[in-house]
Design a protein around this motif. Structure first.
Motif, PDB file in Angstrom:
ATOM      1  N   MET A  59       1.863 -10.153   0.795  1.00 28.66           N
ATOM      2  CA  MET A  59       2.100  -8.888   0.014  1.00 28.66           C
ATOM      3  C   MET A  59       2.596  -9.282  -1.465  1.00 28.66           C
ATOM      4  O   MET A  59       1.853  -8.862  -2.426  1.00 28.66           O
ATOM      5  N   ASP A  60       3.339 -10.690  -1.852  1.00 28.02           N
ATOM      6  CA  ASP A  60       3.464 -10.965  -3.010  1.00 28.02           C
ATOM      7  C   ASP A  60       2.155 -11.364  -3.809  1.00 28.02           C
ATOM      8  O   ASP A  60       1.926 -10.988  -4.921  1.00 28.02           O
ATOM      9  N   ARG A  61       1.337 -12.102  -3.169  1.00 21.66           N
ATOM     10  CA  ARG A  61       0.049 -12.351  -3.457  1.00 21.66           C
ATOM     11  C   ARG A  61      -0.711 -11.119  -4.170  1.00 21.66           C
ATOM     12  O   ARG A  61      -1.608 -11.090  -5.000  1.00 21.66           O
ATOM     13  N   GLY A  63       0.438  -8.207  -5.140  1.00 22.37           N
ATOM     14  CA  GLY A  63       1.128  -7.298  -5.740  1.00 22.37           C
ATOM     15  C   GLY A  63       1.809  -5.861  -5.104  1.00 22.37           C
ATOM     16  O   GLY A  63       1.821  -4.741  -5.676  1.00 22.37           O
ATOM     17  N   VAL A  64       2.017  -6.330  -3.549  1.00 17.90           N
ATOM     18  CA  VAL A  64       2.503  -5.134  -2.930  1.00 17.90           C
ATOM     19  C   VAL A  64       3.916  -5.229  -2.868  1.00 17.90           C
ATOM     20  O   VAL A  64       4.483  -6.161  -2.338  1.00 17.90           O
ATOM     21  N   GLU A  65       4.914  -4.018  -3.272  1.00 17.26           N
ATOM     22  CA  GLU A  65       6.018  -4.296  -3.096  1.00 17.26           C
ATOM     23  C   GLU A  65       6.678  -3.786  -1.856  1.00 17.26           C
ATOM     24  O   GLU A  65       7.710  -4.580  -1.107  1.00 17.26           O
ATOM     25  N   ARG A  66       5.951  -2.988  -1.100  1.00 17.87           N
ATOM     26  CA  ARG A  66       6.516  -2.444   0.401  1.00 17.87           C
ATOM     27  C   ARG A  66       5.542  -2.041   1.163  1.00 17.87           C
ATOM     28  O   ARG A  66       4.319  -1.671   0.717  1.00 17.87           O
ATOM     29  N   ILE A  67       5.376  -2.197   2.545  1.00 16.18           N
ATOM     30  CA  ILE A  67       4.557  -1.812   3.527  1.00 16.18           C
ATOM     31  C   ILE A  67       5.330  -0.871   4.450  1.00 16.18           C
ATOM     32  O   ILE A  67       6.327  -1.140   4.917  1.00 16.18           O
ATOM     33  N   ALA A  68       4.723  -0.014   4.901  1.00 16.46           N
ATOM     34  CA  ALA A  68       4.870   0.570   6.203  1.00 16.46           C
ATOM     35  C   ALA A  68       4.241  -0.050   7.490  1.00 16.46           C
ATOM     36  O   ALA A  68       2.946  -0.092   7.542  1.00 16.46           O
ATOM     37  N   MET A  69       4.871  -0.474   8.303  1.00 17.98           N
ATOM     38  CA  MET A  69       4.044  -1.262   9.477  1.00 17.98           C
ATOM     39  C   MET A  69       4.050  -0.211  10.621  1.00 17.98           C
ATOM     40  O   MET A  69       4.876   0.160  11.024  1.00 17.98           O
ATOM     41  N   TRP A 249      -1.225   5.648  -1.061  1.00 14.94           N
ATOM     42  CA  TRP A 249      -2.092   4.359  -0.784  1.00 14.94           C
ATOM     43  C   TRP A 249      -1.830   3.798   0.361  1.00 14.94           C
ATOM     44  O   TRP A 249      -0.631   3.809   1.131  1.00 14.94           O
ATOM     45  N   GLY A 250      -2.772   3.321   1.084  1.00 19.30           N
ATOM     46  CA  GLY A 250      -2.891   2.447   2.512  1.00 19.30           C
ATOM     47  C   GLY A 250      -4.073   1.750   2.628  1.00 19.30           C
ATOM     48  O   GLY A 250      -5.338   2.113   2.138  1.00 19.30           O
ATOM     49  N   THR A 251      -4.070   0.656   3.527  1.00 22.96           N
ATOM     50  CA  THR A 251      -5.245   0.007   3.577  1.00 22.96           C
ATOM     51  C   THR A 251      -5.937   0.043   4.911  1.00 22.96           C
ATOM     52  O   THR A 251      -6.953  -0.256   5.105  1.00 22.96           O
ATOM     53  N   ASP A 252      -4.790  -0.115   5.723  1.00 23.80           N
ATOM     54  CA  ASP A 252      -5.193  -0.122   7.188  1.00 23.80           C
ATOM     55  C   ASP A 252      -5.430  -1.850   7.790  1.00 23.80           C
ATOM     56  O   ASP A 252      -5.985  -1.805   8.721  1.00 23.80           O
ATOM     57  N   TRP A 253      -4.829  -2.555   6.811  1.00 25.78           N
ATOM     58  CA  TRP A 253      -5.098  -4.175   7.212  1.00 25.78           C
ATOM     59  C   TRP A 253      -4.413  -4.286   8.399  1.00 25.78           C
ATOM     60  O   TRP A 253      -3.125  -3.723   8.692  1.00 25.78           O
ATOM     61  N   PRO A 254      -4.872  -5.248   9.243  1.00 25.29           N
ATOM     62  CA  PRO A 254      -6.134  -6.091   9.228  1.00 25.29           C
ATOM     63  C   PRO A 254      -7.184  -5.377  10.139  1.00 25.29           C
ATOM     64  O   PRO A 254      -7.917  -5.933  10.923  1.00 25.29           O
ATOM     65  N   VAL A 258     -11.225  -4.390   6.805  1.00 22.27           N
ATOM     66  CA  VAL A 258     -10.298  -4.450   5.926  1.00 22.27           C
ATOM     67  C   VAL A 258      -9.790  -5.692   5.857  1.00 22.27           C
ATOM     68  O   VAL A 258      -9.167  -6.314   6.810  1.00 22.27           O
ATOM     69  N   ASP A 259     -10.134  -6.618   4.753  1.00 19.69           N
ATOM     70  CA  ASP A 259      -9.893  -8.335   4.930  1.00 19.69           C
ATOM     71  C   ASP A 259      -8.547  -8.337   4.063  1.00 19.69           C
ATOM     72  O   ASP A 259      -8.281  -9.586   4.279  1.00 19.69           O
ATOM     73  N   ASP A 260      -8.304  -7.857   3.098  1.00 18.17           N
ATOM     74  CA  ASP A 260      -7.234  -8.396   2.204  1.00 18.17           C
ATOM     75  C   ASP A 260      -6.634  -7.034   1.484  1.00 18.17           C
ATOM     76  O   ASP A 260      -7.290  -6.331   0.980  1.00 18.17           O
ATOM     77  N   LEU A 261      -5.285  -7.191   1.590  1.00 17.31           N
ATOM     78  CA  LEU A 261      -4.511  -6.259   0.652  1.00 17.31           C
ATOM     79  C   LEU A 261      -4.897  -6.228  -0.675  1.00 17.31           C
ATOM     80  O   LEU A 261      -4.954  -4.837  -1.365  1.00 17.31           O
ATOM     81  N   GLY A 262      -4.884  -7.262  -1.556  1.00 24.10           N
ATOM     82  CA  GLY A 262      -5.065  -7.270  -2.749  1.00 24.10           C
ATOM     83  C   GLY A 262      -6.390  -7.043  -3.180  1.00 24.10           C
ATOM     84  O   GLY A 262      -6.813  -6.103  -4.256  1.00 24.10           O
ATOM     85  N   GLU A 263      -7.538  -7.263  -2.416  1.00 22.76           N
ATOM     86  CA  GLU A 263      -8.953  -6.844  -2.752  1.00 22.76           C
ATOM     87  C   GLU A 263      -8.793  -5.352  -2.682  1.00 22.76           C
ATOM     88  O   GLU A 263      -9.845  -4.625  -3.598  1.00 22.76           O
ATOM     89  N   ASN A 264      -8.537  -4.606  -1.726  1.00 22.08           N
ATOM     90  CA  ASN A 264      -8.499  -3.116  -1.610  1.00 22.08           C
ATOM     91  C   ASN A 264      -8.084  -2.330  -2.812  1.00 22.08           C
ATOM     92  O   ASN A 264      -8.410  -1.473  -3.258  1.00 22.08           O
ATOM     93  N   ILE A 265      -6.867  -3.111  -3.215  1.00 21.58           N
ATOM     94  CA  ILE A 265      -6.241  -2.620  -4.452  1.00 21.58           C
ATOM     95  C   ILE A 265      -7.313  -2.623  -5.913  1.00 21.58           C
ATOM     96  O   ILE A 265      -7.266  -1.838  -6.586  1.00 21.58           O
TER      97      ILE A 265
END
Length: 294
Positions: A59-61, A63-69, A249-254, A258-265
Motif C-alpha cells: 500500500m505504501d509503495r 500511495g494507498v492510505e486505506r483498503i477495504a478487505m 476507487w477500487g482495483t479488485d487486486w489481485p 489486476v497486477d498492481d495497486l499503484g499501476e491502476n492508480i
C-alpha cells in the motif's frame, strides 16, 4: 535523448475500497486456478494474505492510505465459509485505521442472519459483501424465497454498515450470471433507504448504464470502479463526472488482470478528469460514506 516523464502520483492518500485479502486456503482449487497467475505466484499470494506487514508495504509503495478487505461467504461455489469473517477481523487488528474488513452473512447458512450481522460488527467487521452470482440469489431475493436477506439489510442499515453488492458478470467456475444484473438493487435501495449500497464493478461489462441510473436515483447508492481497466473507464462510464460524488476507487487486486495497486492508480490519473473529480473518486467519497474525519 529526452528525459523520461515523471511517474504520476495521486494527489491524495488513496482509499481502495475493493481489495481481496482473503484466506486462500479455503478457496476451491478450480477457483484459485481461474485467477490466472502462475502456480508460484498463486502460492506467494496465498502466503501474503496472512502477512499484514507486507500488505501495508505494498500500500505504501502505491500511495494507498486505506483498503477495504473484501470477504464474503460462498462455500458451495468458492469454498469461502464463515471463517472469512474471523480472518478479516484478525488481519485488520494489525492496522485498524488502514485495513478495513468487509465480511459476509449467507442467509441460507446462518440460523439468525440479523443476529450474525450484529455479531460481526462486534467482531470488528466494518462492511458486508453480497455476491449474487457466487451466492446464487438475487440482491432482492428477500421479496421471494429468502427472508433472511432482509434481516441482513435491516441490521446493516441500523448499524450503519455499508453493503457492497457484486454487480456484473463473473468468470469463476459455476458462477450464475443471471444474478449479475444490478436492477434488483433498486428494490433494496427503495426498501432500505438509509442503507449505504456500493455497487461493485459498476456492472461491468454488461450493466454499466443500469448502475449509472441507480447511483443517480438513490441518495445512498454508490459505484466502485474495481475490475475495470482504468484507461478504459471513460469508455464504460463516459458520464462519470456527472456522478463524481457517487464513485469510489477500487482495483479488485489481485483478481485476473489486476497486477498492481499503484499501476491502476497511475493509469487512472492519465484520464481527462479534473483534479476535483480525481480527489472525490480516489479519497473523499470513501471518507464520507465511512464517516472518517480528515
Amino acid at each position: 535523448m529526452s528525459a523520461a516523464a515523471p511517474a504520476l502520483r495521486p494527489p491524495v492518500g488513496v482509499v481502495d475500497v475493493h481489495v481481496h485479502i482473503q484466506p486462500w486456503e479455503l478457496m476451491r482449487p478450480e477457483a484459485r486456478a481461474k485467477i490466472g497467475k502462475s502456480a508460484e505466484e498463486r502460492a506467494a499470494l496465498a502466503a501474503l494474505m496472512h502477512r499484514p506487514g507486507e500488505i501495508l508495504a505494498r500500500m505504501d509503495r502505491a500511495g494507498v492510505e486505506r483498503i477495504a478487505m473484501i470477504n464474503y461467504v460462498a462455500p458451495d461455489l468458492m469454498g469461502f465459509t464463515a471463517e472469512v469473517n474471523e480472518f478479516a477481523a484478525g488481519i485488520a487488528r494489525h492496522a485498524p485505521d488502514r485495513l478495513i474488513p468487509f465480511g459476509g452473512v449467507h442467509p441460507r447458512h446462518a440460523a439468525d442472519p440479523g443476529g450474525e450481522v450484529e455479531r460481526l460488527r462486534e467482531l470488528g467487521i466494518r462492511g458486508l459483501k453480497v455476491h449474487p452470482p457466487h451466492q446464487e440469489y438475487a440482491a432482492n431475493a428477500y421479496l421471494f424465497d429468502l427472508p433472511g436477506l432482509a434481516a441482513v439489510y435491516e441490521k446493516a442499515q441500523a448499524l450503519r454498515m455499508p453493503v457492497m453488492v457484486h454487480t456484473g458478470t463473473s468468470v469463476f467456475p459455476g458462477a450464475r450470471n443471471r444474478f449479475a444484473d444490478p436492477m434488483p438493487c433498486d428494490d433494496v435501495a427503495v426498501d432500505f433507504p438509509d442503507l449505504t449500497l456500493i455497487l461493485a464493478h459498476a456492472g461491468r461489462p454488461l450493466h454499466m448504464e443500469t448502475c449509472f441510473f441507480l447511483a443517480r436515483r438513490h441518495p445512498n447508492t454508490y459505484l466502485d470502479v474495481s475490475g475495470i481497466p482504468p484507461k478504459r473507464l471513460l469508455t464504460y462510464l463516459p458520464r462519470l463526472p456527472e456522478i463524481a460524488d457517487k464513485v469510489l476507487w477500487g482495483t479488485d487486486w489481485p483478481s485476473p488482470g489486476v497486477d498492481d495497486l499503484g499501476e491502476n492508480i497511475r493509469d487512472f490519473l492519465t484520464l481527462p478528469l479534473s483534479a476535483e473529480v480525481q480527489r472525490k473518486v480516489l479519497r473523499d467519497n470513501a471518507y464520507r460514506i465511512f464517516r472518517w474525519e480528515g
